[in-house]
Design a protein around this motif. Structure first.
Motif, PDB file in Angstrom:
ATOM      1  N   GLN A  56      41.815  30.098  36.442  1.00  0.00           N
ATOM      2  CA  GLN A  56      42.597  29.365  35.443  1.00  0.00           C
ATOM      3  C   GLN A  56      42.401  29.959  34.044  1.00  0.00           C
ATOM      4  OE1 GLN A  56      44.943  27.164  36.055  1.00  0.00           O
ATOM      5  NE2 GLN A  56      44.473  27.390  38.237  1.00  0.00           N
ATOM      6  N   GLU A  57      41.191  30.417  33.745  1.00  0.00           N
ATOM      7  CA  GLU A  57      40.932  31.071  32.456  1.00  0.00           C
ATOM      8  C   GLU A  57      41.771  32.335  32.317  1.00  0.00           C
ATOM      9  OE1 GLU A  57      36.766  31.794  32.236  1.00  0.00           O
ATOM     10  OE2 GLU A  57      36.228  29.673  32.172  1.00  0.00           O
ATOM     11  N   MET A  58      41.915  33.087  33.408  1.00  0.00           N
ATOM     12  CA  MET A  58      42.735  34.299  33.385  1.00  0.00           C
ATOM     13  C   MET A  58      44.189  33.958  33.048  1.00  0.00           C
ATOM     14  SD  MET A  58      41.307  36.422  36.684  1.00  0.00           S
ATOM     15  CE  MET A  58      42.270  37.906  36.351  1.00  0.00           C
ATOM     16  N   LYS A  59      44.671  32.867  33.599  1.00  0.00           N
ATOM     17  CA  LYS A  59      46.044  32.453  33.313  1.00  0.00           C
ATOM     18  C   LYS A  59      46.201  32.043  31.850  1.00  0.00           C
ATOM     19  CE  LYS A  59      47.832  30.983  37.797  1.00  0.00           C
ATOM     20  NZ  LYS A  59      48.443  29.868  38.554  1.00  0.00           N
ATOM     21  N   GLN A  60      45.209  31.304  31.354  1.00  0.00           N
ATOM     22  CA  GLN A  60      45.272  30.846  29.963  1.00  0.00           C
ATOM     23  C   GLN A  60      45.239  32.017  28.987  1.00  0.00           C
ATOM     24  OE1 GLN A  60      42.003  28.096  29.693  1.00  0.00           O
ATOM     25  NE2 GLN A  60      42.963  26.595  31.056  1.00  0.00           N
ATOM     26  N   LYS A  61      44.456  33.042  29.316  1.00  0.00           N
ATOM     27  CA  LYS A  61      44.350  34.220  28.449  1.00  0.00           C
ATOM     28  C   LYS A  61      45.479  35.223  28.696  1.00  0.00           C
ATOM     29  CE  LYS A  61      39.292  33.958  28.250  1.00  0.00           C
ATOM     30  NZ  LYS A  61      38.011  34.621  28.654  1.00  0.00           N
ATOM     31  N   LYS A  62      46.379  34.886  29.648  1.00  0.00           N
ATOM     32  CA  LYS A  62      47.509  35.743  30.009  1.00  0.00           C
ATOM     33  C   LYS A  62      47.052  37.133  30.450  1.00  0.00           C
ATOM     34  CE  LYS A  62      50.828  33.289  27.125  1.00  0.00           C
ATOM     35  NZ  LYS A  62      51.849  33.366  26.057  1.00  0.00           N
ATOM     36  N   MET A  63      45.932  37.146  31.190  1.00  0.00           N
ATOM     37  CA  MET A  63      45.450  38.402  31.759  1.00  0.00           C
ATOM     38  C   MET A  63      46.300  38.770  32.957  1.00  0.00           C
ATOM     39  SD  MET A  63      41.343  37.615  31.611  1.00  0.00           S
ATOM     40  CE  MET A  63      40.843  39.191  32.299  1.00  0.00           C
ATOM     41  N   ILE A  64      46.385  40.048  33.263  1.00  0.00           N
ATOM     42  CA  ILE A  64      47.106  40.495  34.458  1.00  0.00           C
ATOM     43  C   ILE A  64      46.299  40.083  35.691  1.00  0.00           C
ATOM     44  CG2 ILE A  64      47.900  42.494  35.769  1.00  0.00           C
ATOM     45  CD1 ILE A  64      48.378  43.920  33.110  1.00  0.00           C
ATOM     46  N   ILE A  65      46.919  39.320  36.560  1.00  0.00           N
ATOM     47  CA  ILE A  65      46.262  38.875  37.785  1.00  0.00           C
ATOM     48  C   ILE A  65      46.788  39.728  38.932  1.00  0.00           C
ATOM     49  CG2 ILE A  65      45.802  36.943  39.331  1.00  0.00           C
ATOM     50  CD1 ILE A  65      46.302  35.054  37.001  1.00  0.00           C
ATOM     51  N   SER A  66      45.952  40.576  39.454  1.00  0.00           N
ATOM     52  CA  SER A  66      46.359  41.486  40.524  1.00  0.00           C
ATOM     53  C   SER A  66      46.402  40.765  41.859  1.00  0.00           C
ATOM     54  CB  SER A  66      45.377  42.662  40.605  1.00  0.00           C
ATOM     55  OG  SER A  66      44.093  42.184  40.993  1.00  0.00           O
ATOM     56  N   VAL A  67      47.051  41.389  42.828  1.00  0.00           N
ATOM     57  CA  VAL A  67      47.105  40.812  44.171  1.00  0.00           C
ATOM     58  C   VAL A  67      45.702  40.750  44.775  1.00  0.00           C
ATOM     59  CG1 VAL A  67      47.520  43.002  45.376  1.00  0.00           C
ATOM     60  CG2 VAL A  67      48.373  40.870  46.360  1.00  0.00           C
ATOM     61  N   GLU A  68      44.808  41.668  44.353  1.00  0.00           N
ATOM     62  CA  GLU A  68      43.419  41.634  44.826  1.00  0.00           C
ATOM     63  C   GLU A  68      42.698  40.377  44.334  1.00  0.00           C
ATOM     64  OE1 GLU A  68      44.927  45.656  45.102  1.00  0.00           O
ATOM     65  OE2 GLU A  68      44.804  44.306  43.376  1.00  0.00           O
ATOM     66  N   THR A  69      42.989  39.960  43.092  1.00  0.00           N
ATOM     67  CA  THR A  69      42.372  38.743  42.553  1.00  0.00           C
ATOM     68  C   THR A  69      42.887  37.512  43.287  1.00  0.00           C
ATOM     69  OG1 THR A  69      42.206  39.809  40.392  1.00  0.00           O
ATOM     70  CG2 THR A  69      41.943  37.425  40.448  1.00  0.00           C
ATOM     71  N   TYR A  70      44.201  37.473  43.502  1.00  0.00           N
ATOM     72  CA  TYR A  70      44.769  36.380  44.294  1.00  0.00           C
ATOM     73  C   TYR A  70      44.100  36.311  45.670  1.00  0.00           C
ATOM     74  CZ  TYR A  70      48.754  35.076  41.284  1.00  0.00           C
ATOM     75  OH  TYR A  70      49.541  34.590  40.268  1.00  0.00           O
ATOM     76  N   THR A  71      43.916  37.475  46.274  1.00  0.00           N
ATOM     77  CA  THR A  71      43.348  37.523  47.624  1.00  0.00           C
ATOM     78  C   THR A  71      41.892  37.056  47.629  1.00  0.00           C
ATOM     79  OG1 THR A  71      44.824  39.362  48.164  1.00  0.00           O
ATOM     80  CG2 THR A  71      42.946  39.016  49.622  1.00  0.00           C
ATOM     81  N   ALA A  72      41.139  37.377  46.560  1.00  0.00           N
ATOM     82  CA  ALA A  72      39.749  36.920  46.467  1.00  0.00           C
ATOM     83  C   ALA A  72      39.679  35.395  46.441  1.00  0.00           C
ATOM     84  CB  ALA A  72      39.091  37.500  45.217  1.00  0.00           C
ATOM     85  N   LEU A  73      40.569  34.765  45.652  1.00  0.00           N
ATOM     86  CA  LEU A  73      40.601  33.298  45.606  1.00  0.00           C
ATOM     87  C   LEU A  73      41.083  32.732  46.935  1.00  0.00           C
ATOM     88  CD1 LEU A  73      40.195  30.777  43.850  1.00  0.00           C
ATOM     89  CD2 LEU A  73      42.583  30.990  43.125  1.00  0.00           C
ATOM     90  N   LEU A  74      42.050  33.415  47.542  1.00  0.00           N
ATOM     91  CA  LEU A  74      42.567  32.993  48.843  1.00  0.00           C
ATOM     92  C   LEU A  74      41.455  33.019  49.893  1.00  0.00           C
ATOM     93  CD1 LEU A  74      45.287  32.196  50.155  1.00  0.00           C
ATOM     94  CD2 LEU A  74      45.602  34.597  50.746  1.00  0.00           C
ATOM     95  N   LYS A  75      40.587  34.035  49.813  1.00  0.00           N
ATOM     96  CA  LYS A  75      39.450  34.124  50.735  1.00  0.00           C
ATOM     97  C   LYS A  75      38.529  32.913  50.567  1.00  0.00           C
ATOM     98  CE  LYS A  75      36.031  37.132  50.093  1.00  0.00           C
ATOM     99  NZ  LYS A  75      35.253  38.398  50.088  1.00  0.00           N
ATOM    100  N   GLY A  76      38.324  32.500  49.319  1.00  0.00           N
ATOM    101  CA  GLY A  76      37.489  31.329  49.071  1.00  0.00           C
ATOM    102  C   GLY A  76      38.065  30.078  49.702  1.00  0.00           C
ATOM    103  N   TYR A  77      39.373  29.895  49.562  1.00  0.00           N
ATOM    104  CA  TYR A  77      40.023  28.736  50.185  1.00  0.00           C
ATOM    105  C   TYR A  77      39.921  28.803  51.706  1.00  0.00           C
ATOM    106  CZ  TYR A  77      42.145  27.499  45.670  1.00  0.00           C
ATOM    107  OH  TYR A  77      42.361  27.132  44.373  1.00  0.00           O
ATOM    108  N   ALA A  78      40.088  30.003  52.258  1.00  0.00           N
ATOM    109  CA  ALA A  78      40.010  30.170  53.713  1.00  0.00           C
ATOM    110  C   ALA A  78      38.621  29.813  54.226  1.00  0.00           C
ATOM    111  CB  ALA A  78      40.367  31.607  54.094  1.00  0.00           C
ATOM    112  N   HIS A  79      37.574  30.305  53.562  1.00  0.00           N
ATOM    113  CA  HIS A  79      36.205  30.035  54.010  1.00  0.00           C
ATOM    114  C   HIS A  79      35.814  28.577  53.803  1.00  0.00           C
ATOM    115  CE1 HIS A  79      34.414  33.901  55.236  1.00  0.00           C
ATOM    116  NE2 HIS A  79      35.357  34.430  54.472  1.00  0.00           N
ATOM    117  N   SER A  80      36.368  27.933  52.772  1.00  0.00           N
ATOM    118  CA  SER A  80      36.028  26.534  52.501  1.00  0.00           C
ATOM    119  C   SER A  80      36.904  25.559  53.276  1.00  0.00           C
ATOM    120  CB  SER A  80      36.160  26.250  50.998  1.00  0.00           C
ATOM    121  OG  SER A  80      35.275  27.059  50.258  1.00  0.00           O
ATOM    122  N   GLY A  81      37.885  26.065  54.016  1.00  0.00           N
ATOM    123  CA  GLY A  81      38.762  25.192  54.794  1.00  0.00           C
ATOM    124  C   GLY A  81      39.783  24.459  53.946  1.00  0.00           C
ATOM    125  N   LEU A  82      40.042  24.943  52.723  1.00  0.00           N
ATOM    126  CA  LEU A  82      40.999  24.296  51.816  1.00  0.00           C
ATOM    127  C   LEU A  82      42.360  24.964  51.970  1.00  0.00           C
ATOM    128  CD1 LEU A  82      38.643  24.057  48.696  1.00  0.00           C
ATOM    129  CD2 LEU A  82      39.115  22.289  50.398  1.00  0.00           C
TER     130      LEU A  82
END
Length: 677
Positions: free
Chosen positions: A110-136
């Protein structure tokens, strides 16, 4: 396929043209969108400084070691503010995902979005991995749809989500159905990048839901894309392919298909024999012998694997093929003995699924996420609970297809079951008065196991936490027919495989119930106090392979300090103790990793201080005493009847992981020694 390739080439040409219009700077789809809206200027990216590269390397190292607190401190250090970029944020999000603390990863995202940083597909995938492992998976579903809007998901993004859907079945949340095969369907249609692993994950889910026509289409498409030539004969299909490694994924798909056909009472011999032929071809193929890993696998993007990893991976691949071979032969032998009829098999499956299978939640590893780990009693509504359970079974575990075999009503055109539809299903199956969950949400195991069992006999109740693929608990239930067993496993694919083993046994195992869910939440919210005779844990997964080697860290935990995310943390130990009946009840833990066994002892020592009158270590005769952690003793020996493990023949009743570590596939797992608490 050729058409898609041409489209991609045209798309690349257009992208290069657009790039040249803004100064020949390669930028992401997200940046293009921002430029069109006049929200920013495209600037040529400067090469990273030496300090930035050093910070990136250090954050990646901390992520691989699951040292989240240090990674966060380094990322938040004010001295690093001027050099921070999206790569650093991605590494910390990945670390949070690995450590089961996805809330920390979400904050940085969320901080990256607020700072308007470029969010790569690798960053999305890292967060997606967290959701997958946590069952969310509801959050994972929404995030993947966001990726599709701002970026083109790559094969790694797709496989991360599909793995998560394999681990977490479809569930209802705020009247929305997501996870499991529901989310996989969307991802499959919206991502053009697919590899052997992608097909393996998706086809397995289709077979698990008994959607066999869809599964067959994808298997044929898989063979076409991977250029697998098929020759049909009486003893199953034989296969020829240049890259022999893809046959490993094909054999997994065929095994899943064989399971589904067998459960539905269909002739599964051809698919089963085809799976065996694929496994045999993998064994004899030169490329597999040289450790040619499935393209697109979790580690395929790393070309600098160490020699030890290559050796371990080779042993794991061989072990996996042996497991596939063993399960297929077991199913075929069961069908030879049982010879079930389709209608009878479908009715038996439905009845067993509703009385011996409960799916509450999933995930890949134990999580520290606040969304999952709570001491408060969950808000409970009995009707909603039953609808949730039946809807998950309906969509993800084949209830819809099996029910259509015995009832021709239009009910089978729906995905989400309402209460009146649940009642209709129960009525057709003659379960009108079935009442297996009480008003507080606890499962009534005495009523559950009374279905199909002699009346008036008092039976002991035993649990196995983290039951894996179910080999051990199925054997225990078979060996002790006068006792009842409950298998608890976080991963949806594994707990359904356990259920399948019990169903397809030579004689259906009726004194075993399978539960999909988090161990702590299950013990606190679904098991009554003082109800259980023995709780077994076999080969639990450590947070890291060497965590228990640090004496200072263990001492801090024993004195009440923070623990890493692992299944047998002090909260789980205390929840287990509350469920055990007073008297001669036991918690029995068997591990192959001495360092992790030491960490468990420290967690138990912490629990003893919090509930001193309820936990006492048992003296084991005939086993070697290794060391003590306060009142907690650690022993070395082989599991036997002295710790309530039924005696077994070599290779029978062992768990999947026991066989895996005996093969030498683990760096820190002992091949022979077993550590007992």
């Amino acid at each position: 396929v050729v058409g898609e390739v041409k489209k991609k080439k045209k798309k690349k040409k257009r992208k290069r043209k657009n790039d040249s219009e803004i100064g020949d700077v390669r930028v992401s789809k997200q940046v293009h969108k921002r430029l069109r809206c006049g929200k920013g200027e495209a600037k040529p990216r400067k090469p990273p400084s030496k300090e930035a590269l050093q910070l990136s390397a250090r954050l990646k190292e901390l992520s691989s070691q699951k040292r989240l607190s240090e990674a966060l401190a380094l990322y938040r250090d004010k001295n690093n503010e001027r050099i921070l970029d999206g790569h650093h944020a991605c590494s910390v999000i990945d670390c949070a995902a690995r450590c089961g603390s996805i809330s920390d990863g979400e904050k940085i995202f969320q901080e990256m979005k607020q700072k308007k940083m470029i969010i790569s597909v690798e960053t999305y995938t890292a967060l997606l991995k967290g959701y997958a492992h946590s069952g969310l998976l509801h959050k994972g579903d929404a995030l993947f749809k966001e990726i599709c809007r701002v970026e083109e998901p790559n094969v790694r993004s797709l496989n991360t989500l599909l793995r998560g859907c394999l681990w977490t079945a479809a569930t209802l949340e705020n009247e929305t159905l997501a996870g499991g095969v529901i989310t996989s369907d969307f991802a499959w249609k919206n991502c053009q990048h697919q590899d052997a692993s992608s097909f393996e994950y998706y086809v397995t889910q289709l077979c698990q839901a008994f959607r066999l026509e869809d599964a067959q289409k994808e298997i044929e498409r898989f063979k076409q894309i991977m250029k697998i030539e098929t020759k049909r004969n009486k003893n199953g299909d034989s296969f020829t392919v240049e890259d022999i490694s893809v046959l490993e994924s094909l054999s997994v798909c065929l095994l899943a298909f064989t399971r589904a056909q067998a459960l539905l009472g269909q002739d599964a011999r051809h698919k089963g024999k085809s799976a065996l032929n694929a496994v045999k071809e993998c064994y004899t193929g030169q490329q597999h012998a040289k450790n040619q890993i499935n393209p697109g696998g979790k580690r395929s993007w790393k070309n600098n694997d160490s020699n030890q990893r290559v050796i371990s991976n080779t042993k794991y691949r061989v072990h996996r093929l042996k497991e596939i071979d063993m399960e297929v032969n077991s199913i075929l032998e069961s069908l030879r003995i049982r010879k079930p009829k389709a209608n009878q098999a479908a009715r038996s499956f439905c009845r067993q699924l509703l009385t011996r299978f409960f799916y509450f939640s999933g995930g890949g590893t134990t999580s520290l996420s606040k969304d999952q780990m709570t001491n408060k009693k969950h808000d409970f509504n009995k009707k909603n609970d039953i609808m949730q359970l039946m809807t998950t079974n309906w969509v993800s575990f084949g209830l819809e297809t099996a029910f259509s075999e015995i009832d021709n009503s239009n009910l089978c055109s729906t995905r989400q079951l309402e209460w009146d539809q649940c009642e209709q299903v129960l009525k057709v199956l003659k379960f009108d008065n079935l009442d297996l969950i009480d008003e507080d949400g606890f499962i009534c195991f005495s009523k559950l196991f009374a279905v199909g069992q002699p009346k008036g006999v008092k039976r002991l109740l035993n649990l196995e936490l983290g039951s894996g693929f179910g080999d051990w608990v199925v054997y225990q239930a078979e060996s002790n027919p006068k006792q009842d067993y409950v298998a608890v496993e976080l991963r949806a694919d594994r707990i359904f495989q356990t259920f399948t083993r019990a169903m397809l046994h030579e004689k259906t195992i009726r004194n075993l119930c399978c539960v999909g869910g988090d161990c702590e939440l299950f013990l606190r919210n679904r098991v009554g106090r003082n109800k259980v005779s023995t709780i077994f844990v076999n080969h639990p997964e450590p947070p890291t392979q060497t965590y228990g080697a640090d004496e200072k860290a263990l001492l801090a935990i024993a004195q009440g300090g923070n623990e890493p995310a692992h299944m047998l943390n002090s909260k789980v130990i205390m929840a287990a103790v509350e469920c055990l009946a007073p008297g001669n009840s036991k918690l029995v833990i068997v591990s192959d990793n001495r360092m992790y066994a030491r960490l468990i002892c420290a967690s138990i020592q912490k629990s003893v201080k919090l509930m001193p009158l309820k936990i006492k270590s048992t003296k084991l005769t005939g086993m070697k005493h290794l060391e003590s952690f306060g009142p907690v003793s650690l022993y070395e020996g082989q599991p036997n009847e002295s710790i309530r493990h039924s005696s077994r023949k070599e290779g029978v009743g062992q768990s999947y992981f026991d066989r895996l570590w005996r093969s030498g596939a683990g760096t820190h797992a002992d091949t022979v020694k077993r550590f007992i608490i």
